[in-house]
Motif scaffolding. Structure first.
Motif, PDB file in Angstrom:
ATOM      1  N   LYS A  95      38.096  23.672 -15.202  1.00 36.25           N
ATOM      2  CA  LYS A  95      36.890  23.352 -15.975  1.00 36.25           C
ATOM      3  C   LYS A  95      37.194  23.327 -17.466  1.00 36.25           C
ATOM      4  N   TRP A  96      37.980  24.294 -17.929  1.00 39.50           N
ATOM      5  CA  TRP A  96      38.244  24.398 -19.359  1.00 39.50           C
ATOM      6  C   TRP A  96      39.307  23.436 -19.847  1.00 39.50           C
ATOM      7  N   THR A  97      40.207  23.010 -18.969  1.00 42.71           N
ATOM      8  CA  THR A  97      41.327  22.190 -19.418  1.00 42.71           C
ATOM      9  C   THR A  97      41.138  20.698 -19.177  1.00 42.71           C
ATOM     10  N   ASN A  98      40.220  20.309 -18.293  1.00 41.09           N
ATOM     11  CA  ASN A  98      40.034  18.905 -17.959  1.00 41.09           C
ATOM     12  C   ASN A  98      38.912  18.308 -18.805  1.00 41.09           C
ATOM     13  N   PRO A  99      39.221  17.406 -19.749  1.00 39.38           N
ATOM     14  CA  PRO A  99      38.165  16.840 -20.608  1.00 39.38           C
ATOM     15  C   PRO A  99      37.212  15.912 -19.858  1.00 39.38           C
ATOM     16  N   ASP A 100      37.597  15.453 -18.647  1.00 41.06           N
ATOM     17  CA  ASP A 100      36.713  14.583 -17.878  1.00 41.06           C
ATOM     18  C   ASP A 100      35.708  15.371 -17.046  1.00 41.06           C
ATOM     19  N   ASN A 101      35.819  16.691 -17.067  1.00 46.70           N
ATOM     20  CA  ASN A 101      34.903  17.528 -16.301  1.00 46.70           C
ATOM     21  C   ASN A 101      33.492  17.379 -16.855  1.00 46.70           C
ATOM     22  N   ARG A 102      32.500  17.453 -15.956  1.00 45.10           N
ATOM     23  CA  ARG A 102      31.093  17.297 -16.349  1.00 45.10           C
ATOM     24  C   ARG A 102      30.688  18.290 -17.435  1.00 45.10           C
ATOM     25  N   TYR A 103      31.299  19.463 -17.437  1.00 45.23           N
ATOM     26  CA  TYR A 103      30.969  20.491 -18.435  1.00 45.23           C
ATOM     27  C   TYR A 103      31.156  19.971 -19.855  1.00 45.23           C
ATOM     28  N   TRP A 104      32.201  19.198 -20.078  1.00 43.16           N
ATOM     29  CA  TRP A 104      32.540  18.748 -21.428  1.00 43.16           C
ATOM     30  C   TRP A 104      31.741  17.534 -21.869  1.00 43.16           C
TER      31      TRP A 104
END
Length: 118
Positions: free
Chosen positions: A66-75
């Motif tokens: 979650k924290w390392t993937n910029p394509d994650n919905r969180y970001w």
């Protein structure tokens, strides 16, 4: 003696005075904190019971992803200037706010904020 109203009133008065003392309040507060900590630990242990180390490892990996993937919905809520410019360009070309919201995965109100300079 047991049902004597005067004795009951005296005991109740003494009890109320004792409860008002700072020492008593501190003691009760400490007991409540300790009880809550114990209950919280029991709840967490029950939730994780039988899941083992593999479950914890997967949870840890999911959190890191979650924290390392910029394509994650969180970001997606953290918009880069390039992405804001792209949204503004789409709106300038005539795309409706509803369509832009669906395309970029944002709310209509957030699209409107970007459109008006936020």
């Amino acid at each position: 003696m047991k049902n004597n109203p005067e004795m009951f009133a005296l005991r109740e008065t003494r009890r109320r005075e004792a409860v008002r003392r700072p020492e008593h309040r501190a003691k009760v507060s400490k007991q409540a904190r300790e009880l809550w900590a114990t209950r919280r630990e029991a709840i967490i242990a029950a939730q994780n019971a039988g899941k083992g180390d593999e479950y914890r490892r997967k949870q840890s990996l999911a959190g890191k992803a979650k924290w390392t993937n910029p394509d994650n919905r969180y970001w997606q809520v953290f918009l880069t200037p390039e992405r804001r410019a792209e949204i503004r360009e789409c709106l300038r070309r005539g795309m409706k706010g509803v369509e832009a919201a669906k395309k970029f995965g944002l709310s209509q109100s957030r699209i409107s904020q970007i459109k008006h300079g936020a």
